[in-house]
Design an enzyme around this catalytic site. Sequence first.
Site, PDB file in Angstrom:
ATOM      1  N   ASP A  70       0.878  -1.167   0.000  1.00 20.19           N
ATOM      2  CA  ASP A  70       0.000   0.000   0.000  1.00 20.19           C
ATOM      3  C   ASP A  70       0.921   1.223   0.000  1.00 20.19           C
ATOM      4  OD1 ASP A  70      -2.079   1.749  -0.008  1.00 20.19           O
ATOM      5  OD2 ASP A  70      -3.123   0.893   1.729  1.00 20.19           O
TER       6      ASP A  70
HETATM    7  C1  BGC Z   1      -4.971   3.382   0.097  1.00 20.18           C
HETATM    8  C2  BGC Z   1      -5.094   2.352  -1.006  1.00 20.18           C
HETATM    9  C3  BGC Z   1      -4.917   3.013  -2.334  1.00 20.18           C
HETATM   10  C4  BGC Z   1      -3.577   3.715  -2.367  1.00 20.18           C
HETATM   11  C5  BGC Z   1      -3.277   4.421  -3.667  1.00 20.18           C
HETATM   12  C6  BGC Z   1      -3.726   4.217  -0.037  1.00 20.18           C
HETATM   13  O1  BGC Z   1      -3.773   5.289   0.824  1.00 20.18           O
HETATM   14  O2  BGC Z   1      -4.999   2.743   1.347  1.00 20.18           O
HETATM   15  O3  BGC Z   1      -6.333   1.712  -0.929  1.00 20.18           O
HETATM   16  O4  BGC Z   1      -5.042   2.063  -3.356  1.00 20.18           O
HETATM   17  O5  BGC Z   1      -3.556   4.701  -1.338  1.00 20.18           O
HETATM   18  O6  BGC Z   1      -4.102   5.509  -3.842  1.00 20.18           O
END
Ligand code: BGC
Length: 747
Positions: A265
């Site tokens: 993530d």
């Molecule tokens: C989120 C993810 C997301 C990623 C990219 C993160 O803050 O938890 O779900 O895909 O950002 O935007």
Amino acid sequence: MKYKATLLIFSFFHFFVSSSSAQTPVYLDASKDIEARVEDALSRMTLSEKIDVIHAQSKFSSPGVKRLGLPDFWTDDGPHGVRPDVLWDEWEQAGQTNDSCVAFPALTCLAASWHPQLSSMYGRALGEEALYRGKGMILGPGVNIYRTPLGGRNFEYMGEDPYLTSRMVVPYVQGLQSCGVASCVKHYCLNNDEEYRHQVNVIISDRALHEIYLPGFEAAVKEAGAWGIMGAYNLYKDEHNCHNQYTLSKILKHDWGFDGVVVSDWGGTHDLDQAVKNGLDMEFGTWTDGLTMGATNAYDMYFLSKGYQKAILEGKYTIKELDEKVRRVLRLFFRTTMNKQRPYGFLCSEEHYETARLVAGEGIVLLKNDRNVLPIQPEGKKILVVGENAIKMMTVGGGSSSLKAQHEISPLEGLMNNQIVKLSNCQIEYARGYVGDVSGNYNGVTTGQDLKDDRSPEELINEAVEKAKTADYVVIFGGLNKSDYQDCEGHDRKTMDLPYGQDKLISALAAVNKQTIYVNISGNAVSMPWRKQVPAIVQGWFLGSEAGIALADVLLGKTNPSGHLPFTWYESLSQVGAHSFGEAAFPGIWREGKKIIDEEYKEGIYVGYRWTDLKKLKPAFAFGHGLSYTTFKVSNLRSAFDETTDGNMTFKVDVTNTGDRPGADVVQLYISDVKCSVDRPVKELKAFQKVTLKPGETKTVTLSTDKRALSYWDEATGNWKAEPGEFIAWAGDSSDRLACKVKFTLK
Ligand code: BGC
């Protein structure tokens, strides 16, 4: 002569083989097995090229291998539509004109449809939009379990039940990947809190982990063959889930045989050694994490970048771990960007809007309908529409799932433009009722709406009440929105209550108008202290681009509602397992030094209806509940055998439409283990089917289960175990309305 001929054949063969391999190296030869192509490409790559492909080069892309003709890899959120493009190295908008999309209903709504085929259409439509936008991977779907109604991201997930989640995630992933676009199923795992999501360390029994929190991921991997998994921010066993030995190396890759990529993530990577050894394959978003806060173009400073390369050259790591990561990334390339069979992409096609409308129409849940107040009979009537959520755009906000929708039809617009309304002699009026959050901007996408209203709460309520007195119907659109501390990433809700004084407004309106209908817009249950005063309640979710059309069709009876709740709608937090053990169980307790919060899932496997069943609590609306404008009878549950040795059972059950309109019911099968050496939930969902019936029609539904449906996770052996003995199967159309049962024995 003979010798000469052989030589000639040999030379010809040699020429043919070498010239063909000179033209088409194995890795570029689509007729070759993907593993052979991976090995061939790997053997041609330099150390720097290998290092490059395993970490980001921009917010949402990682490099390919230009020298070998492998394109850069682009990914994007997810999961309700393809996120608009941001700048190379900033979260602000890139300002493209071709990145408006169809916003599909939130995943809670998809789950509420209990319609796996629609989930496949959803995935496929999203995949086509992703292809048009040049994305090789969509960051979604989310399958974290709804542990508490305070969860800020519950709207992006599929509810509280591992079986329902599993059945809905598989077709989504398959539909998406049928486009040659990878699914990155998230957030693996135990990411059930948003508050302090980088610091929460979950403590949980192996049994609860395997029975409740992992099945959605397991189904996505083993049944759907997901090509990507996103590691979650939080910790488990004191290791962050983006590089966690137990969840990634052991369970995901070893036990489940996952051959895709583990993607961090964004900013979830914290340690080089763990990133190398504990299953992480691609590092994204580390920009904000501890390295150089806010440094731009810091990609060389990623854990899996120059530092890793240096450590390999210094002999700290062998090339083995790196090659293993690169193999997975190459496999991803051959499955997606290097797949010449991919279909063409489409953006905002009529079929995609149709899919969005269908999912919304099948997911809206009629929670309550006393005196058949719904559907609205508009002829000659005055309808008063009240509430900010009747006009507020909901596709902007909520965090990474925020979209730039080509259009979003609000509930008020949907009603005003509805054909039934237009053909009736009917008057629609609007009163604001309350002011919530008037902002409308996420990372530079603005709604363009001016929702400012300076009147006091009393003035707003008084206006609505005065108008309600002379209206035939009052339709309130309230609930939550996508602002911080509501249905939004980064924080959890602080209470289960409706914000902005809505309770007062709703009670006041119900007191003066007996035909008051409340439509709740949210991805979470809210407390409803006025529930008994309001005759009709509808759960309207976040429905995306076609929200207003789908809601108006239900309210006016063009669509007969058929959604059923994918989670228990508690009366209050006191009915929630996670909230029954003090702060140690939620939101957790800081360790000394304030770096880690330990959160112990003390309720164990008793999540949602498993908890309310155990404690004999009556929630406001049970898991699986959903009414219709017609009525159904589920009867005559039977099975051909009352004994099984392998655990494979087939049940038949009749369902009849006992009302006067066509409609669809969700037949649900739950199983109870009568006697077991470990505690078992009172019952668990193990099969379901949505059935459409004409008035008076009866259909026989066949529901099949297997041994896993009878099993629990045995902590002693670390495996599933079904204990021989007596079981009961129950059938009905809600977890609290199970009209029939049948006993059977596992030999
Ligand atoms: C989120 C993810 C997301 C990623 C990219 C993160 O803050 O938890 O779900 O895909 O950002 O935007």
